[in-house]
Scaffold this active site. Sequence first.
Site, PDB file in Angstrom:
ATOM      1  N   ARG A  78       0.807  -1.242   0.000  1.00  0.00           N
ATOM      2  CA  ARG A  78       0.000   0.000   0.000  1.00  0.00           C
ATOM      3  C   ARG A  78       0.831   1.280   0.000  1.00  0.00           C
ATOM      4  NH1 ARG A  78      -3.317  -2.856   3.745  1.00  0.00           N
ATOM      5  NH2 ARG A  78      -4.997  -3.861   2.608  1.00  0.00           N
ATOM      6  N   LYS A 135       3.646  11.611 -11.114  1.00  0.00           N
ATOM      7  CA  LYS A 135       2.778  10.752 -11.934  1.00  0.00           C
ATOM      8  C   LYS A 135       3.525   9.453 -12.178  1.00  0.00           C
ATOM      9  CE  LYS A 135      -0.273  13.699 -14.737  1.00  0.00           C
ATOM     10  NZ  LYS A 135      -0.600  14.149 -16.112  1.00  0.00           N
ATOM     11  N   GLU A 181      10.513  17.275 -24.579  1.00  0.00           N
ATOM     12  CA  GLU A 181       9.871  17.740 -23.333  1.00  0.00           C
ATOM     13  C   GLU A 181      10.527  19.044 -22.846  1.00  0.00           C
ATOM     14  OE1 GLU A 181       7.072  16.262 -22.367  1.00  0.00           O
ATOM     15  OE2 GLU A 181       7.286  14.071 -22.213  1.00  0.00           O
ATOM     16  N   LYS A 235       8.475  22.703 -14.526  1.00  0.00           N
ATOM     17  CA  LYS A 235       7.619  21.566 -14.149  1.00  0.00           C
ATOM     18  C   LYS A 235       7.245  21.644 -12.680  1.00  0.00           C
ATOM     19  CE  LYS A 235       6.164  17.045 -14.395  1.00  0.00           C
ATOM     20  NZ  LYS A 235       6.093  15.803 -15.099  1.00  0.00           N
ATOM     21  N   GLU A 295      -3.611  17.397 -10.937  1.00  0.00           N
ATOM     22  CA  GLU A 295      -4.224  17.763 -12.223  1.00  0.00           C
ATOM     23  C   GLU A 295      -5.741  17.971 -12.112  1.00  0.00           C
ATOM     24  OE1 GLU A 295      -2.287  15.976 -15.780  1.00  0.00           O
ATOM     25  OE2 GLU A 295      -4.313  15.824 -16.573  1.00  0.00           O
ATOM     26  N   ARG A 346      -2.503  21.869 -14.180  1.00  0.00           N
ATOM     27  CA  ARG A 346      -1.394  20.947 -14.467  1.00  0.00           C
ATOM     28  C   ARG A 346      -1.497  20.365 -15.873  1.00  0.00           C
ATOM     29  NH1 ARG A 346       1.570  16.157 -10.942  1.00  0.00           N
ATOM     30  NH2 ARG A 346       2.752  15.365 -12.713  1.00  0.00           N
ATOM     31  N   ASN A 349       0.643  18.709 -20.564  1.00  0.00           N
ATOM     32  CA  ASN A 349       0.206  17.688 -21.517  1.00  0.00           C
ATOM     33  C   ASN A 349       0.197  18.202 -22.953  1.00  0.00           C
ATOM     34  OD1 ASN A 349      -2.008  15.078 -21.612  1.00  0.00           O
ATOM     35  ND2 ASN A 349      -0.565  15.209 -19.929  1.00  0.00           N
ATOM     36  N   HIS A 359       0.321  15.840 -25.966  1.00  0.00           N
ATOM     37  CA  HIS A 359       0.209  14.462 -25.502  1.00  0.00           C
ATOM     38  C   HIS A 359      -1.068  13.749 -25.947  1.00  0.00           C
ATOM     39  CE1 HIS A 359       3.697  15.549 -23.173  1.00  0.00           C
ATOM     40  NE2 HIS A 359       3.789  14.342 -22.657  1.00  0.00           N
ATOM     41  N   HIS A 394       0.035  10.417 -27.357  1.00  0.00           N
ATOM     42  CA  HIS A 394      -0.341   9.148 -26.728  1.00  0.00           C
ATOM     43  C   HIS A 394      -1.132   8.262 -27.689  1.00  0.00           C
ATOM     44  CE1 HIS A 394       0.098  10.544 -22.233  1.00  0.00           C
ATOM     45  NE2 HIS A 394       1.254  10.355 -22.837  1.00  0.00           N
ATOM     46  N   HIS A 423       8.429   8.132 -26.808  1.00  0.00           N
ATOM     47  CA  HIS A 423       7.521   9.136 -26.254  1.00  0.00           C
ATOM     48  C   HIS A 423       7.844  10.566 -26.722  1.00  0.00           C
ATOM     49  CE1 HIS A 423       4.736  10.950 -23.430  1.00  0.00           C
ATOM     50  NE2 HIS A 423       5.713  11.700 -22.939  1.00  0.00           N
TER      51      HIS A 423
HETATM   52  N1  LIG Z   1       5.635  10.604 -15.095  1.00  0.00           N
HETATM   53  C1  LIG Z   1       5.763  11.651 -15.863  1.00  0.00           C
HETATM   54  O1  LIG Z   1       5.482  12.791 -15.491  1.00  0.00           O
HETATM   55  C2  LIG Z   1       6.324  11.464 -17.242  1.00  0.00           C
HETATM   56  C3  LIG Z   1       6.768  12.568 -17.972  1.00  0.00           C
HETATM   57  C4  LIG Z   1       7.309  12.363 -19.225  1.00  0.00           C
HETATM   58  C5  LIG Z   1       7.430  11.072 -19.728  1.00  0.00           C
HETATM   59  N2  LIG Z   1       7.000  10.037 -18.991  1.00  0.00           N
HETATM   60  C6  LIG Z   1       7.170   8.658 -19.462  1.00  0.00           C
HETATM   61  O2  LIG Z   1       8.562   8.436 -19.597  1.00  0.00           O
HETATM   62  C7  LIG Z   1       8.775   7.412 -20.565  1.00  0.00           C
HETATM   63  C8  LIG Z   1       9.889   7.821 -21.512  1.00  0.00           C
HETATM   64  O3  LIG Z   1      11.064   8.028 -20.756  1.00  0.00           O
HETATM   65  P1  LIG Z   1      12.494   7.988 -21.451  1.00  0.00           P
HETATM   66  O4  LIG Z   1      12.466   8.723 -22.698  1.00  0.00           O
HETATM   67  O5  LIG Z   1      13.482   8.332 -20.401  1.00  0.00           O
HETATM   68  O6  LIG Z   1      12.596   6.464 -21.895  1.00  0.00           O
HETATM   69  P2  LIG Z   1      13.303   5.163 -21.306  1.00  0.00           P
HETATM   70  O7  LIG Z   1      13.185   5.099 -19.854  1.00  0.00           O
HETATM   71  O8  LIG Z   1      12.768   4.040 -22.119  1.00  0.00           O
HETATM   72  O9  LIG Z   1      14.835   5.397 -21.674  1.00  0.00           O
HETATM   73  C9  LIG Z   1      15.192   5.485 -23.024  1.00  0.00           C
HETATM   74  C10 LIG Z   1      16.235   4.434 -23.436  1.00  0.00           C
HETATM   75  O10 LIG Z   1      17.525   4.856 -22.997  1.00  0.00           O
HETATM   76  C11 LIG Z   1      18.152   3.845 -22.194  1.00  0.00           C
HETATM   77  N3  LIG Z   1      18.923   4.587 -21.200  1.00  0.00           N
HETATM   78  C12 LIG Z   1      18.446   5.275 -20.146  1.00  0.00           C
HETATM   79  N4  LIG Z   1      19.424   5.954 -19.558  1.00  0.00           N
HETATM   80  C13 LIG Z   1      20.561   5.667 -20.220  1.00  0.00           C
HETATM   81  C14 LIG Z   1      21.887   6.115 -20.109  1.00  0.00           C
HETATM   82  N5  LIG Z   1      22.247   7.018 -19.208  1.00  0.00           N
HETATM   83  N6  LIG Z   1      22.799   5.604 -20.954  1.00  0.00           N
HETATM   84  C15 LIG Z   1      22.430   4.726 -21.924  1.00  0.00           C
HETATM   85  N7  LIG Z   1      21.174   4.305 -22.108  1.00  0.00           N
HETATM   86  C16 LIG Z   1      20.257   4.781 -21.266  1.00  0.00           C
HETATM   87  C17 LIG Z   1      17.016   3.019 -21.657  1.00  0.00           C
HETATM   88  O11 LIG Z   1      17.461   1.731 -21.337  1.00  0.00           O
HETATM   89  C18 LIG Z   1      16.037   3.051 -22.835  1.00  0.00           C
HETATM   90  O12 LIG Z   1      16.433   2.087 -23.780  1.00  0.00           O
HETATM   91  C19 LIG Z   1       7.455   7.206 -21.271  1.00  0.00           C
HETATM   92  O13 LIG Z   1       6.866   6.016 -20.816  1.00  0.00           O
HETATM   93  C20 LIG Z   1       6.634   8.393 -20.843  1.00  0.00           C
HETATM   94  O14 LIG Z   1       5.258   8.111 -20.829  1.00  0.00           O
HETATM   95  C21 LIG Z   1       6.464  10.198 -17.757  1.00  0.00           C
HETATM   96  O1  LIG Z   2       3.461  15.581 -15.347  1.00  0.00           O
HETATM   97  C1  LIG Z   2       2.496  15.796 -16.079  1.00  0.00           C
HETATM   98  O2  LIG Z   2       1.408  16.194 -15.644  1.00  0.00           O
HETATM   99  C2  LIG Z   2       2.612  15.581 -17.536  1.00  0.00           C
HETATM  100  O3  LIG Z   2       1.611  15.650 -18.243  1.00  0.00           O
HETATM  101  C3  LIG Z   2       3.971  15.296 -18.088  1.00  0.00           C
HETATM  102  C4  LIG Z   2       3.959  14.487 -19.378  1.00  0.00           C
HETATM  103  O4  LIG Z   2       5.159  14.833 -20.063  1.00  0.00           O
HETATM  104  C5  LIG Z   2       3.991  12.976 -19.141  1.00  0.00           C
HETATM  105  O5  LIG Z   2       4.172  12.332 -20.368  1.00  0.00           O
HETATM  106  C6  LIG Z   2       2.848  12.383 -18.370  1.00  0.00           C
HETATM  107  O6  LIG Z   2       3.132  11.057 -18.020  1.00  0.00           O
HETATM  108  C7  LIG Z   2       1.537  12.379 -19.108  1.00  0.00           C
HETATM  109  O7  LIG Z   2       0.524  12.144 -18.206  1.00  0.00           O
HETATM  110  P1  LIG Z   2      -0.905  11.579 -18.565  1.00  0.00           P
HETATM  111  O8  LIG Z   2      -1.697  11.902 -17.355  1.00  0.00           O
HETATM  112  O9  LIG Z   2      -1.381  12.296 -19.785  1.00  0.00           O
HETATM  113  O10 LIG Z   2      -0.741  10.129 -18.811  1.00  0.00           O
HETATM  114 ZN   LIG Z   3       5.445  13.467 -21.716  1.00  0.00          ZN
END
Ligand SMILES: NC(=O)c1ccc[n+]([C@@H]2O[C@H](COP(=O)([O-])OP(=O)(O)OC[C@H]3O[C@@H](n4cnc5c(N)ncnc54)[C@H](O)[C@@H]3O)[C@@H](O)[C@H]2O)c1
Ligand SMILES: O=C(O)C(=O)C[C@@H](O)[C@H](O)[C@H](O)COP(=O)(O)O
Ligand SMILES: [Zn+2]
Length: 367
Positions: A123, A144, A186, A228, A238, A242, A246, A249, A253, A266
């Site tokens: 939890r 998130k 981003e 951010k 959100e 917030r 997006n 997105h 998405h 992404h």
């Molecule tokens: N939670 C949020 O607010 C938020 C915001 C933006 C994106 N996202 C999510 O983030 C994800 C994309 O993240 P990403 O672009 O970092 O992708 P990722 O985590 O897949 O990393 C990209 C690639 O680079 C490799 N890699 C990572 N760090 C490395 C390094 N230092 N050296 C060599 N290789 C390395 C990884 O193994 C992978 O193959 C998506 O799923 C997206 O939806 C979430």
């Molecule tokens: O942090 C946020 O809020 C964002 O929207 C950041 C985005 O870059 C990110 O990809 C996020 O995961 C998208 O959220 P979602 O709620 O649309 O899935």
């Molecule tokens: Zn994003």
Amino acid sequence: MEQLLVDLKERSYPILIGNGIFPLLPEELEKRGISTDRKLFIVTDDRVAPHYLNKVLDILQSKGYSCSYHIVPAGEKAKTLAQLEEVTTSALKAGMDRKSVFLALGGGVVGDLGGFCAATYMRGVPFVQIPTTLLAHDSSVGGKVAVNHPVGKNMIGAFHQPSLVFYDTETLQTLPSREIYAGFAEVVKHGLIWSKEFTDWLDKHAENLLNLQSPYIEQAIHQGCLIKSQVVSEDETEKGRRAILNLGHTFGHAMESLSHYGQLIHGEAVAIGMVAASLLAERIGLVDNSLGVSQRTIDILKKFKLPVRLADHFDPMEMLAAMKHDKKTSGGQLVFVLPKNIGSVEIVKGIADDQVIETLKILKEVN
Ligand SMILES: NC(=O)c1ccc[n+]([C@@H]2O[C@H](COP(=O)([O-])OP(=O)(O)OC[C@H]3O[C@@H](n4cnc5c(N)ncnc54)[C@H](O)[C@@H]3O)[C@@H](O)[C@H]2O)c1
Ligand SMILES: O=C(O)C(=O)C[C@@H](O)[C@H](O)[C@H](O)COP(=O)(O)O
Ligand SMILES: [Zn+2]
């Protein structure tokens, strides 16, 4: 080392950014009340692990921390419920308890998956974001956490804030070029939603930034994280504003889910989505054509070597249907984040489907 604060009252936490700061991780954990009496569980992926897992383990173990880890396959396809179960099983077998702390060592995939695992494990246990991609300047901040569903991105998730974001920018040196470019999507987004000045600065220093040159890259990360964290501090879950984070997105998405989280990464999908948003804004008259917002958006994204055109195989009707699964959809109506100018956006409801379809057709002609 630079420090920013995500101001969320009792859930506030620092973002620490610096080159070669991994050795400082134990003392920063200690400052956050994460002492050696708490077991650590590192979640990472099979491309990050060969570079950084042993390094982080050595640093932590040499200061007396007890650590276990789990390595997931690299890439978006790891953001599934099946992987969530595997990570959880591994943590249970390693004896993690409710005082344990998860560390997400990697990019946004590891951060979202590891963070969601922390949010649900017994939890909810604390977690620390240790971003290793440029894109993760965004994903590591704001809480998130999620996995994907075949029907839509991030459909199963939570808001679970980390206790600390610990960003050693030296890790970017091993990042593949395509991932560097994707990360800039981003960064540019943060400029487009918040600040013309930052967007102009990114434009001006694009070459230095693409080469990860100091101090430009650290400044870009710092500014992106600052924007951010300000948005998140105003609206943690959100309820409204917030959603500006997006931008691009809803379109992005849809492309990611329709291509089964495979072809486009992404940042690339978001880049094309931001062009779509600018074209739609011009089409509905939210932004004056004479301002050249869509052209400026296209130009800066191309400068960062990002795609700007919708590939031919995407069917506009299928795109529209996929977009209707967006989490911002309300009462069956799509909700878009659209530019009003460079550096400012608006949340817009009630746009007719045919306007979206026509925009998608134009998006296929962008070059
Ligand atoms: N939670 C949020 O607010 C938020 C915001 C933006 C994106 N996202 C999510 O983030 C994800 C994309 O993240 P990403 O672009 O970092 O992708 P990722 O985590 O897949 O990393 C990209 C690639 O680079 C490799 N890699 C990572 N760090 C490395 C390094 N230092 N050296 C060599 N290789 C390395 C990884 O193994 C992978 O193959 C998506 O799923 C997206 O939806 C979430
Ligand atoms: O942090 C946020 O809020 C964002 O929207 C950041 C985005 O870059 C990110 O990809 C996020 O995961 C998208 O959220 P979602 O709620 O649309 O899935
Ligand atoms: Zn994003």
